[in-house]
Design a protein around this motif. Structure first.
Motif, PDB file in Angstrom:
ATOM      1  N   ARG A  28      -3.754 -11.568  -1.582  1.00 39.31           N
ATOM      2  CA  ARG A  28      -4.128 -11.887  -2.969  1.00 39.31           C
ATOM      3  C   ARG A  28      -4.538 -10.614  -3.717  1.00 39.31           C
ATOM      4  O   ARG A  28      -4.089 -10.375  -4.839  1.00 39.31           O
ATOM      5  CB  ARG A  28      -5.270 -12.910  -2.971  1.00 39.31           C
ATOM      6  CG  ARG A  28      -5.691 -13.371  -4.339  1.00 39.31           C
ATOM      7  CD  ARG A  28      -6.733 -14.495  -4.324  1.00 39.31           C
ATOM      8  NE  ARG A  28      -7.693 -14.408  -3.239  1.00 39.31           N
ATOM      9  CZ  ARG A  28      -7.760 -15.282  -2.203  1.00 39.31           C
ATOM     10  NH1 ARG A  28      -6.931 -16.295  -2.131  1.00 39.31           N
ATOM     11  NH2 ARG A  28      -8.665 -15.140  -1.268  1.00 39.31           N
ATOM     12  N   ARG A  31      -1.411  -8.464  -4.416  1.00 40.18           N
ATOM     13  CA  ARG A  31      -0.551  -9.079  -5.441  1.00 40.18           C
ATOM     14  C   ARG A  31      -1.160  -8.927  -6.826  1.00 40.18           C
ATOM     15  O   ARG A  31      -0.429  -8.792  -7.817  1.00 40.18           O
ATOM     16  CB  ARG A  31      -0.287 -10.538  -5.093  1.00 40.18           C
ATOM     17  CG  ARG A  31       0.677 -10.678  -3.923  1.00 40.18           C
ATOM     18  CD  ARG A  31       0.958 -12.112  -3.545  1.00 40.18           C
ATOM     19  NE  ARG A  31       1.889 -12.153  -2.437  1.00 40.18           N
ATOM     20  CZ  ARG A  31       1.699 -12.855  -1.322  1.00 40.18           C
ATOM     21  NH1 ARG A  31       0.623 -13.638  -1.183  1.00 40.18           N
ATOM     22  NH2 ARG A  31       2.587 -12.818  -0.354  1.00 40.18           N
ATOM     23  N   GLU A  36       4.550  -6.211  -3.956  1.00 38.32           N
ATOM     24  CA  GLU A  36       5.263  -7.227  -3.175  1.00 38.32           C
ATOM     25  C   GLU A  36       4.624  -7.263  -1.789  1.00 38.32           C
ATOM     26  O   GLU A  36       4.572  -6.230  -1.107  1.00 38.32           O
ATOM     27  CB  GLU A  36       6.735  -6.850  -3.074  1.00 38.32           C
ATOM     28  CG  GLU A  36       7.575  -7.827  -2.289  1.00 38.32           C
ATOM     29  CD  GLU A  36       9.027  -7.392  -2.209  1.00 38.32           C
ATOM     30  OE1 GLU A  36       9.693  -7.824  -1.256  1.00 38.32           O
ATOM     31  OE2 GLU A  36       9.500  -6.623  -3.083  1.00 38.32           O
TER      32      GLU A  36
END
Length: 132
Positions: A28, A31, A36
């Protein structure tokens, strides 16, 4: 400072961690920075379905093949990923094994910024050169 990773181009980062909460948390965070991220719960899972990446965040104690064994396998397969090891264990044996692999070790729990900085260094090739 983690600004380096924030300004970096989009990286492909692999996370190999058997603890679901840590794996989700790391994914998390990465991102959020626009990277990626591919996650795996074991070394074997990564070797079967994984791909090369800019950086791999790898737990050391894993079921089956350890993170250290995975890193050696990646090097033998000529993967270009920089590796950052993570572990709840900060004993001399673990630290020596990481130093032998010429990689960084972050001890759990670690700060987000420390992880981001270590990834930026590893992806840039700033980790110590391989001794293979």
């Amino acid at each position: 400072m983690c600004e380096r990773l924030l300004r970096a181009e989009r990286l492909v980062i692999v996370v190999v961690e058997d603890d679901d909460a840590y794996r989700r948390s790391i994914a998390r965070l990465l991102r959020l920075y626009g990277h990626e991220v591919h996650v795996f719960g074991s070394s074997e899972g990564y070797l079967v379905r994984g791909r090369d990446a800019d950086c791999a965040v790898v737990d050391i104690p894993l079921p089956g093949m350890s993170g250290l064994e995975l890193e050696r396998s990646m090097r033998q397969a000529h993967h270009r990923a920089g590796v950052v090891f993570i572990s709840a264990h900060n004993d001399p044996r673990t630290r020596a094994a990481v130093e032998d692999a010429a990689r960084e070790l972050l001890t759990k729990p670690f700060d987000d910024e420390d992880l981001l900085d270590a990834i930026a260094r590893a992806a840039a090739g700033a980790a110590l050169p391989d001794r293979a």
